[in-house]
Scaffold this motif. Sequence first.
Motif, PDB file in Angstrom:
ATOM      1  N   ALA B  61     -56.880 -37.110  12.782  1.00 39.71           N
ATOM      2  CA  ALA B  61     -57.272 -36.608  11.561  1.00 39.71           C
ATOM      3  C   ALA B  61     -57.174 -35.056  11.818  1.00 39.71           C
ATOM      4  CB  ALA B  61     -58.511 -36.966  11.104  1.00 39.71           C
ATOM      5  N   ASP B  62     -57.532 -34.825  13.201  1.00 39.64           N
ATOM      6  CA  ASP B  62     -57.761 -33.206  13.509  1.00 39.64           C
ATOM      7  C   ASP B  62     -56.192 -32.739  13.413  1.00 39.64           C
ATOM      8  OD1 ASP B  62     -60.242 -33.455  14.133  1.00 39.64           O
ATOM      9  OD2 ASP B  62     -60.145 -33.160  16.241  1.00 39.64           O
ATOM     10  N   VAL B  63     -55.007 -33.441  13.756  1.00 42.87           N
ATOM     11  CA  VAL B  63     -53.969 -33.161  13.688  1.00 42.87           C
ATOM     12  C   VAL B  63     -53.145 -32.541  12.307  1.00 42.87           C
ATOM     13  CG1 VAL B  63     -51.557 -33.691  13.947  1.00 42.87           C
ATOM     14  CG2 VAL B  63     -53.119 -33.969  15.884  1.00 42.87           C
ATOM     15  N   ALA B  64     -53.904 -33.235  11.434  1.00 42.56           N
ATOM     16  CA  ALA B  64     -53.555 -32.827   9.847  1.00 42.56           C
ATOM     17  C   ALA B  64     -53.995 -31.675   9.402  1.00 42.56           C
ATOM     18  CB  ALA B  64     -53.789 -34.005   8.885  1.00 42.56           C
ATOM     19  N   LEU B  65     -55.384 -31.125   9.893  1.00 46.58           N
ATOM     20  CA  LEU B  65     -56.275 -30.381   9.861  1.00 46.58           C
ATOM     21  C   LEU B  65     -55.483 -29.105  10.523  1.00 46.58           C
ATOM     22  CD1 LEU B  65     -59.750 -31.782   9.855  1.00 46.58           C
ATOM     23  CD2 LEU B  65     -58.378 -30.959   7.801  1.00 46.58           C
ATOM     24  N   LEU B  66     -55.354 -29.114  11.705  1.00 49.59           N
ATOM     25  CA  LEU B  66     -54.676 -28.183  12.348  1.00 49.59           C
ATOM     26  C   LEU B  66     -53.484 -27.710  11.954  1.00 49.59           C
ATOM     27  CD1 LEU B  66     -55.780 -29.124  15.892  1.00 49.59           C
ATOM     28  CD2 LEU B  66     -56.910 -27.166  14.550  1.00 49.59           C
ATOM     29  N   GLU B 102     -48.468  -9.656  13.595  1.00 58.80           N
ATOM     30  CA  GLU B 102     -48.038 -10.237  15.076  1.00 58.80           C
ATOM     31  C   GLU B 102     -49.146 -11.096  15.482  1.00 58.80           C
ATOM     32  OE1 GLU B 102     -45.264  -9.598  16.798  1.00 58.80           O
ATOM     33  OE2 GLU B 102     -44.758  -9.049  14.865  1.00 58.80           O
ATOM     34  N   ALA B 103     -50.528 -10.597  14.570  1.00 60.50           N
ATOM     35  CA  ALA B 103     -51.466 -11.382  15.126  1.00 60.50           C
ATOM     36  C   ALA B 103     -51.410 -13.059  14.556  1.00 60.50           C
ATOM     37  CB  ALA B 103     -53.058 -10.904  14.649  1.00 60.50           C
ATOM     38  N   HIS B 104     -51.316 -12.943  13.368  1.00 66.73           N
ATOM     39  CA  HIS B 104     -50.915 -14.350  12.515  1.00 66.73           C
ATOM     40  C   HIS B 104     -49.714 -14.868  13.109  1.00 66.73           C
ATOM     41  CE1 HIS B 104     -53.800 -13.798   9.361  1.00 66.73           C
ATOM     42  NE2 HIS B 104     -53.359 -12.573   9.135  1.00 66.73           N
ATOM     43  N   LYS B 105     -48.796 -14.189  13.565  1.00 69.01           N
ATOM     44  CA  LYS B 105     -47.626 -15.076  14.505  1.00 69.01           C
ATOM     45  C   LYS B 105     -48.120 -15.708  15.933  1.00 69.01           C
ATOM     46  CE  LYS B 105     -43.645 -12.610  14.366  1.00 69.01           C
ATOM     47  NZ  LYS B 105     -42.851 -11.713  14.414  1.00 69.01           N
ATOM     48  N   GLU B 106     -49.083 -15.115  16.476  1.00 70.60           N
ATOM     49  CA  GLU B 106     -49.693 -15.507  17.621  1.00 70.60           C
ATOM     50  C   GLU B 106     -50.485 -16.592  17.297  1.00 70.60           C
ATOM     51  OE1 GLU B 106     -51.303 -13.526  20.879  1.00 70.60           O
ATOM     52  OE2 GLU B 106     -49.886 -11.859  20.866  1.00 70.60           O
ATOM     53  N   ALA B 113     -48.534 -24.758  20.074  1.00 70.89           N
ATOM     54  CA  ALA B 113     -48.685 -25.202  21.514  1.00 70.89           C
ATOM     55  C   ALA B 113     -49.583 -26.302  21.735  1.00 70.89           C
ATOM     56  CB  ALA B 113     -49.296 -23.887  22.355  1.00 70.89           C
ATOM     57  N   LEU B 114     -50.925 -26.268  20.652  1.00 73.32           N
ATOM     58  CA  LEU B 114     -51.906 -27.123  20.670  1.00 73.32           C
ATOM     59  C   LEU B 114     -51.310 -28.577  20.022  1.00 73.32           C
ATOM     60  CD1 LEU B 114     -54.790 -27.980  21.451  1.00 73.32           C
ATOM     61  CD2 LEU B 114     -55.372 -27.261  18.857  1.00 73.32           C
ATOM     62  N   LEU B 115     -50.678 -28.452  19.303  1.00 72.93           N
ATOM     63  CA  LEU B 115     -50.106 -29.707  18.221  1.00 72.93           C
ATOM     64  C   LEU B 115     -48.793 -30.277  18.917  1.00 72.93           C
ATOM     65  CD1 LEU B 115     -50.850 -28.383  14.703  1.00 72.93           C
ATOM     66  CD2 LEU B 115     -52.136 -30.180  15.701  1.00 72.93           C
ATOM     67  N   GLY B 116     -48.081 -29.473  19.714  1.00 70.59           N
ATOM     68  CA  GLY B 116     -46.932 -30.135  20.202  1.00 70.59           C
ATOM     69  C   GLY B 116     -45.816 -30.656  19.098  1.00 70.59           C
ATOM     70  N   ARG B 117     -45.260 -31.506  19.091  1.00 65.31           N
ATOM     71  CA  ARG B 117     -44.121 -32.092  18.283  1.00 65.31           C
ATOM     72  C   ARG B 117     -44.988 -32.484  16.913  1.00 65.31           C
ATOM     73  NH1 ARG B 117     -44.159 -37.593  17.995  1.00 65.31           N
ATOM     74  NH2 ARG B 117     -45.594 -38.808  19.608  1.00 65.31           N
ATOM     75  N   HIS B 118     -46.135 -32.424  16.711  1.00 65.55           N
ATOM     76  CA  HIS B 118     -46.817 -32.597  15.642  1.00 65.55           C
ATOM     77  C   HIS B 118     -46.970 -31.415  14.573  1.00 65.55           C
ATOM     78  CE1 HIS B 118     -47.610 -36.776  16.716  1.00 65.55           C
ATOM     79  NE2 HIS B 118     -48.262 -36.246  17.638  1.00 65.55           N
ATOM     80  N   GLY B 166     -62.420 -32.987  17.730  1.00 64.16           N
ATOM     81  CA  GLY B 166     -61.823 -32.384  19.131  1.00 64.16           C
ATOM     82  C   GLY B 166     -62.110 -30.848  19.347  1.00 64.16           C
ATOM     83  N   THR B 167     -62.696 -30.610  20.456  1.00 62.72           N
ATOM     84  CA  THR B 167     -63.097 -29.150  20.594  1.00 62.72           C
ATOM     85  C   THR B 167     -62.013 -28.218  21.117  1.00 62.72           C
ATOM     86  OG1 THR B 167     -63.653 -29.971  22.957  1.00 62.72           O
ATOM     87  CG2 THR B 167     -65.402 -29.590  21.527  1.00 62.72           C
ATOM     88  N   ASN B 168     -61.100 -28.763  21.337  1.00 66.72           N
ATOM     89  CA  ASN B 168     -59.805 -27.905  21.717  1.00 66.72           C
ATOM     90  C   ASN B 168     -59.449 -27.065  20.517  1.00 66.72           C
ATOM     91  OD1 ASN B 168     -59.948 -28.398  24.450  1.00 66.72           O
ATOM     92  ND2 ASN B 168     -57.928 -29.836  24.500  1.00 66.72           N
ATOM     93  N   GLY B 169     -59.310 -27.858  19.475  1.00 65.73           N
ATOM     94  CA  GLY B 169     -59.019 -27.253  17.872  1.00 65.73           C
ATOM     95  C   GLY B 169     -59.723 -26.507  17.422  1.00 65.73           C
ATOM     96  N   ALA B 170     -61.176 -26.936  17.732  1.00 65.55           N
ATOM     97  CA  ALA B 170     -62.164 -26.343  17.153  1.00 65.55           C
ATOM     98  C   ALA B 170     -62.454 -24.880  17.767  1.00 65.55           C
ATOM     99  CB  ALA B 170     -63.539 -27.083  17.277  1.00 65.55           C
TER     100      ALA B 170
END
Lengths: 308, 212
Positions: B61-66, B102-106, B113-118, B166-170
Amino acid sequence: MDQHSTLLPSSDAAATQPAGMGRRGLFRLGGLGAVAAVLAACGQSEAGELGTLGNGPGTPELPAGTVDNGALLRTSASIETSIANAYQRMMDDGLFGGSTAAYPDLGDPMDLVMAFLDHHRMAADTYNELAVGAGDTAWTCGNQRLDEQYIDIVLSRITDGVPAAENAAAIPASDDPLRDAVNLVYVLESLSASSAQALVDQVTEPAMRAASMKVGVRSGRDAAALALRANPGGYLPVSGDAAEIPAPVAVPSRFGSVGANTFLGGAGDENGVRLRLAFETPSLNSMVYSFTEYGDCAPVTDSTTPTT
Amino acid sequence: MEIEVTQAGPAAASPRIGRRHVLGAGVGGAALSLLPFLAGRAQASAGDTTTTAPPLPPTDADVALLGQAQQIELTFVDLFETAIAAADWSDDEAAVMVEFREAHKEYAAALSALLGRHAPNTPSESLMGSLVAGFSGAKDGILSAAYDAESGAVAAHDEILGQLQGTNGAVLIASIQMAEARHCTALAALSGATDLAQLLVDDEADALQVNG
C-alpha cells in the motif's frame, strides 16, 4: 696470627659470596624486596584509620527507562513548553526591544514572537493529547535538560555575561542582545521543526507521525518567516558566507534536516570567542520517562490541557 | 581432513585432541561467553519498549502512496521549468525558482531510489493540466500559483504520511514536506507579502490529487 689465620677463611668466604650468587639468589632477593614493599604499604594504609564493620549502602540504580510512544510524545510536549517559556522569559526581560545593526530591517519582531509562542503552547497540547491517547500521562512542564543545559546558558550569557573565575576573565553581557535574541528564536524554531521530523522515525503510529509533522511544518515556516524578516532576501544559504555570525535563511537545506541547530552569540570572551551551542533533537538523556519528576515545575491547571 | 598427532609415553595416555575438538571447544566457549550478552539483550528488549516496531520498507500500500508523491514531485519539476521560462526574473528570484525546481527533482530521485522498479517516474498529467496555467502567466501570478501548489503538496504529503506504514517512506516524505513548507513562506515573501497569516500559511491549501 692465629686470630688472623682463623679470620681469614671467613673473610674469604665473604669475598667469594657474590661470585657464588646465581640467578636463584637474585630472585630470592627480589622476592624479599617485594614482600617488604607490600608490608610497608599495608602498614601505611592502616595508620590512623579505624576499620569499619557491616555493609554500606549499595549503589543507587535508576529505574529502567521505557522509551515508548508515550515517553516520546511527552518529551516532545516538554520541548514545546520549554520553547514557549523561553519566549515568555525573553519578552519579560525586554530582549526584543531596541534595534540591531546586524538586522537593520527587522523592525519590531513582537508580532512574530507572540504568534510563535501561541503555536508552541498549542503544539505542547497536541503532543500531550497524543500521549494521553497512547495511554500515557500529559507533561505540562518544560524539558529540564533543554532548559538547564541550553536555554538558561544562552539567556544568562546574553543578559549577564559570565563572572570572572580563577583562570578566566569575566565575559560581559551581550554586545547585541536583540541580534542574539532573534538568533535564539530562529534556533529554537528550527529545533522544534527538526524534533518533530525526528519523531516520525520513532513513533509507531502513522497518525502520530502526521500530527507531529503538522507541528514541525508550522515551526519550519516560523523559522523561515523570522529569517526573512531579519535577513530580507535570505532565501537560500550563501556559499562561502564569511560573516562571524551567519544570518538565518528561509530554506537552509534541500531536505528537512534532523541535525543540530547551532546558536552562536553573546559577547566574546577574553580571546574573542563567542558562545557556541548545538541544540540537538531529543535523545535518551532528555527523555521525559515515566519516572521523571516535575521538580520545581508546578503542573499548569489549564482546562485545555489533558490530564489523567 | 583430520590431522592428529600421536605421542609415545605418558602423553600418549591422554585422549587425542583433534582440530575438530579444538574448534568445537572454541565454539562452545564462544557460545558460553555470549550467553550473558544475549541474555542482557533479551532482557533489554523485553523491558525497554512496550510498542511493536513498525516495518521499515514500504508495504504494498505504501508503494502506491509513494508513487503518487513521486508523480507530484515530477510534476513540480515541469511546472517550475515552465515558470522559469515564462517570466523575466531578477537574479535573486531566478536563483530561488531554479533551486526549487532542482529540489523537486531531487525529491523525485529520492523517491525513485526508494521505490526501485515500482517508481512511476512520470509526472501526473491530470495535475499538470490543472496547474500549468498558473505557472505560465505574469510573475505575480506565478508566485501566487506556486505558493498555492507548494501548500497543496504539503497537505498531500500530510495525508500520505498519515497512511504510510513503513518508516523508510515516512522519513523521506517528512523531510520533503518540511522543505516544501518552507518553500511556501519563501514564495510568499518573494511576492512581497508581509501578512503574517500568509507567510505562515495559516490556511493550508487542499491536498493535491493525483489521478493519472
